[in-house]
Motif scaffolding. Structure first.
Motif, PDB file in Angstrom:
ATOM      1  N   ASN A  65      -6.705  -4.304 -28.008  1.00 61.83           N
ATOM      2  CA  ASN A  65      -8.308  -4.117 -27.797  1.00 61.83           C
ATOM      3  C   ASN A  65      -8.661  -4.898 -26.481  1.00 61.83           C
ATOM      4  OD1 ASN A  65      -9.083  -2.439 -29.562  1.00 61.83           O
ATOM      5  ND2 ASN A  65      -9.311  -3.716 -31.022  1.00 61.83           N
ATOM      6  N   THR A  66      -7.741  -4.955 -25.524  1.00 61.41           N
ATOM      7  CA  THR A  66      -8.153  -5.670 -24.283  1.00 61.41           C
ATOM      8  C   THR A  66      -8.406  -4.478 -23.398  1.00 61.41           C
ATOM      9  OG1 THR A  66      -6.442  -7.546 -24.843  1.00 61.41           O
ATOM     10  CG2 THR A  66      -7.298  -7.319 -22.378  1.00 61.41           C
ATOM     11  N   PHE A  67      -9.441  -4.916 -22.622  1.00 66.65           N
ATOM     12  CA  PHE A  67     -10.117  -3.743 -21.688  1.00 66.65           C
ATOM     13  C   PHE A  67      -9.237  -4.115 -20.142  1.00 66.65           C
ATOM     14  CE2 PHE A  67     -13.017  -3.654 -24.896  1.00 66.65           C
ATOM     15  CZ  PHE A  67     -13.544  -2.343 -24.978  1.00 66.65           C
ATOM     16  N   ARG A  68      -8.948  -3.186 -19.673  1.00 69.24           N
ATOM     17  CA  ARG A  68      -8.086  -3.216 -18.473  1.00 69.24           C
ATOM     18  C   ARG A  68      -8.972  -2.151 -17.174  1.00 69.24           C
ATOM     19  NH1 ARG A  68      -2.265  -3.246 -18.676  1.00 69.24           N
ATOM     20  NH2 ARG A  68      -1.558  -4.318 -20.302  1.00 69.24           N
ATOM     21  N   TYR A  69      -9.275  -3.005 -16.277  1.00 65.77           N
ATOM     22  CA  TYR A  69     -10.121  -2.371 -15.142  1.00 65.77           C
ATOM     23  C   TYR A  69      -8.917  -2.369 -14.069  1.00 65.77           C
ATOM     24  CZ  TYR A  69     -13.795  -3.986 -18.094  1.00 65.77           C
ATOM     25  OH  TYR A  69     -14.612  -4.525 -19.378  1.00 65.77           O
ATOM     26  N   GLY A  70      -9.058  -1.235 -13.347  1.00 66.86           N
ATOM     27  CA  GLY A  70      -8.109  -0.758 -12.117  1.00 66.86           C
ATOM     28  C   GLY A  70      -9.092  -1.047 -11.002  1.00 66.86           C
ATOM     29  N   VAL A  71      -9.024  -1.886 -10.128  1.00 68.16           N
ATOM     30  CA  VAL A  71      -9.900  -2.022  -8.715  1.00 68.16           C
ATOM     31  C   VAL A  71      -9.308  -1.749  -7.614  1.00 68.16           C
ATOM     32  CG1 VAL A  71     -11.230  -3.884  -7.814  1.00 68.16           C
ATOM     33  CG2 VAL A  71     -11.186  -4.046 -10.154  1.00 68.16           C
ATOM     34  N   GLN A  72      -9.643  -0.732  -6.949  1.00 66.71           N
ATOM     35  CA  GLN A  72      -9.211  -0.449  -5.689  1.00 66.71           C
ATOM     36  C   GLN A  72      -9.781  -1.181  -4.576  1.00 66.71           C
ATOM     37  OE1 GLN A  72     -10.458   3.476  -4.480  1.00 66.71           O
ATOM     38  NE2 GLN A  72      -8.657   3.699  -3.226  1.00 66.71           N
ATOM     39  N   PHE A  73      -8.987  -1.875  -3.608  1.00 65.68           N
ATOM     40  CA  PHE A  73      -9.431  -2.876  -2.570  1.00 65.68           C
ATOM     41  C   PHE A  73     -10.246  -1.857  -1.454  1.00 65.68           C
ATOM     42  CE2 PHE A  73      -5.815  -5.241  -3.751  1.00 65.68           C
ATOM     43  CZ  PHE A  73      -6.388  -6.192  -4.639  1.00 65.68           C
ATOM     44  N   THR A  74     -11.333  -2.322  -0.942  1.00 65.03           N
ATOM     45  CA  THR A  74     -11.870  -1.638   0.015  1.00 65.03           C
ATOM     46  C   THR A  74     -12.329  -2.826   1.168  1.00 65.03           C
ATOM     47  OG1 THR A  74     -14.224  -1.996  -1.005  1.00 65.03           O
ATOM     48  CG2 THR A  74     -13.328   0.062  -1.367  1.00 65.03           C
ATOM     49  N   LYS A  75     -12.499  -2.044   2.334  1.00 64.39           N
ATOM     50  CA  LYS A  75     -12.659  -3.130   3.436  1.00 64.39           C
ATOM     51  C   LYS A  75     -11.718  -4.270   3.753  1.00 64.39           C
ATOM     52  CE  LYS A  75     -17.485  -1.544   2.816  1.00 64.39           C
ATOM     53  NZ  LYS A  75     -18.960  -2.165   2.514  1.00 64.39           N
ATOM     54  N   LEU A  76     -10.717  -4.060   3.641  1.00 62.13           N
ATOM     55  CA  LEU A  76      -9.575  -5.337   4.099  1.00 62.13           C
ATOM     56  C   LEU A  76      -9.716  -5.579   5.373  1.00 62.13           C
ATOM     57  CD1 LEU A  76      -6.652  -4.400   1.796  1.00 62.13           C
ATOM     58  CD2 LEU A  76      -8.477  -6.287   1.383  1.00 62.13           C
ATOM     59  N   ASP A  77      -9.929  -6.619   5.823  1.00 61.91           N
ATOM     60  CA  ASP A  77      -9.529  -7.007   7.281  1.00 61.91           C
ATOM     61  C   ASP A  77      -8.060  -7.298   7.563  1.00 61.91           C
ATOM     62  OD1 ASP A  77      -8.737  -9.836   7.357  1.00 61.91           O
ATOM     63  OD2 ASP A  77     -10.350 -10.086   6.065  1.00 61.91           O
ATOM     64  N   PRO A  78      -7.773  -6.789   8.875  1.00 62.38           N
ATOM     65  CA  PRO A  78      -6.161  -6.726   9.137  1.00 62.38           C
ATOM     66  C   PRO A  78      -5.369  -7.960   8.424  1.00 62.38           C
ATOM     67  CG  PRO A  78      -7.542  -6.064  11.104  1.00 62.38           C
ATOM     68  CD  PRO A  78      -8.374  -6.666   9.967  1.00 62.38           C
ATOM     69  N   GLU A  79      -5.997  -8.994   8.751  1.00 54.12           N
ATOM     70  CA  GLU A  79      -5.112 -10.319   8.337  1.00 54.12           C
ATOM     71  C   GLU A  79      -4.875 -10.349   6.898  1.00 54.12           C
ATOM     72  OE1 GLU A  79      -5.668 -15.200   8.472  1.00 54.12           O
ATOM     73  OE2 GLU A  79      -7.005 -13.982   9.643  1.00 54.12           O
ATOM     74  N   THR A  80      -6.104 -10.109   6.278  1.00 50.79           N
ATOM     75  CA  THR A  80      -6.010  -9.996   4.618  1.00 50.79           C
ATOM     76  C   THR A  80      -5.000  -8.995   4.129  1.00 50.79           C
ATOM     77  OG1 THR A  80      -8.183 -10.847   4.261  1.00 50.79           O
ATOM     78  CG2 THR A  80      -7.292  -9.754   2.500  1.00 50.79           C
ATOM     79  N   GLU A  81      -5.262  -8.107   4.837  1.00 53.07           N
ATOM     80  CA  GLU A  81      -4.079  -6.799   4.585  1.00 53.07           C
ATOM     81  C   GLU A  81      -2.610  -7.005   4.879  1.00 53.07           C
ATOM     82  OE1 GLU A  81      -3.831  -2.030   5.249  1.00 53.07           O
ATOM     83  OE2 GLU A  81      -4.918  -2.939   6.593  1.00 53.07           O
ATOM     84  N   ASP A  82      -2.492  -7.884   5.554  1.00 54.86           N
ATOM     85  CA  ASP A  82      -1.186  -8.359   5.964  1.00 54.86           C
ATOM     86  C   ASP A  82      -0.571  -9.420   5.116  1.00 54.86           C
ATOM     87  OD1 ASP A  82      -0.985  -6.898   8.555  1.00 54.86           O
ATOM     88  OD2 ASP A  82      -1.329  -8.679   9.719  1.00 54.86           O
ATOM     89  N   LYS A  83      -1.555 -10.206   4.866  1.00 54.99           N
ATOM     90  CA  LYS A  83      -1.053 -11.157   3.549  1.00 54.99           C
ATOM     91  C   LYS A  83      -0.711 -10.493   2.518  1.00 54.99           C
ATOM     92  CE  LYS A  83      -3.376 -15.208   5.740  1.00 54.99           C
ATOM     93  NZ  LYS A  83      -4.429 -16.238   5.483  1.00 54.99           N
ATOM     94  N   LEU A  84      -1.783  -9.673   2.170  1.00 54.99           N
ATOM     95  CA  LEU A  84      -1.774  -8.810   0.791  1.00 54.99           C
ATOM     96  C   LEU A  84      -0.131  -7.987   0.668  1.00 54.99           C
ATOM     97  CD1 LEU A  84      -2.893  -7.934  -1.798  1.00 54.99           C
ATOM     98  CD2 LEU A  84      -4.060  -6.047  -0.537  1.00 54.99           C
ATOM     99  N   VAL A  85       0.151  -7.315   1.900  1.00 52.28           N
ATOM    100  CA  VAL A  85       1.248  -6.411   1.817  1.00 52.28           C
ATOM    101  C   VAL A  85       2.426  -7.320   1.750  1.00 52.28           C
ATOM    102  CG1 VAL A  85       2.665  -5.230   3.691  1.00 52.28           C
ATOM    103  CG2 VAL A  85       0.394  -4.623   3.152  1.00 52.28           C
TER     104      VAL A  85
END
Length: 131
Positions: free
Chosen positions: A98-118
């Motif tokens: 009974n735990t709720f799971r939320y799928g969140v799609q990232f939007t508007k990633l700046d290039p530096e944040t995207e590189d760190k995430l990858v």
């Protein structure tokens, strides 16, 4: 897929294949809460998986978000390093506890944040497959 469902007729197999969801990337399970924590606003969430394009978070309370809702204040803490981003809720489900799971799609990633995430997702994926 045919081996797993060998007891299905060709027509049933075709129908089953049509409803199967195919992901673009392998979602890395988050087994260690110190590896990834997620804050949305002032509230902390547990994470169950992560991929370059989004994160799955869980919370015991329902109705925190709705599908399609834009979220502007997401902070992912990867091994203590904060990454600020925005996202959109694309999935809501409830698991067997009974735990709720939320799928969140990232939007508007700046290039530096995207590189760190990858980079983080790649390292986490390597760790996962070495175990």
């Amino acid at each position: 897929m045919a081996e797993k469902n060998s007891d299905l007729s060709s027509e049933e197999l075709t129908t089953t294949e049509k409803i199967t969801t195919t992901r673009k990337s392998f979602r890395v399970p988050v087994n260690d809460p110190f590896t990834l924590t997620v804050k949305i606003g002032d509230e902390s969430f547990g994470a169950f998986d992560v991929v370059e394009g989004g994160v799955g978070v869980f919370q015991s309370r329902r109705n925190l978000f709705s599908i399609g809702e834009e979220i502007d204040n997401i902070t992912l803490l990867f091994r203590g390093e904060p990454l600020a981003m925005q996202g959109r809720v694309v999935h809501i489900s409830r698991d067997e506890d009974n735990t709720f799971r939320y799928g969140v799609q990232f939007t508007k990633l700046d290039p530096e944040t995207e590189d760190k995430l990858v980079s983080f997702v790649s390292r986490t994926r390597e760790d996962y497959f070495q175990e």
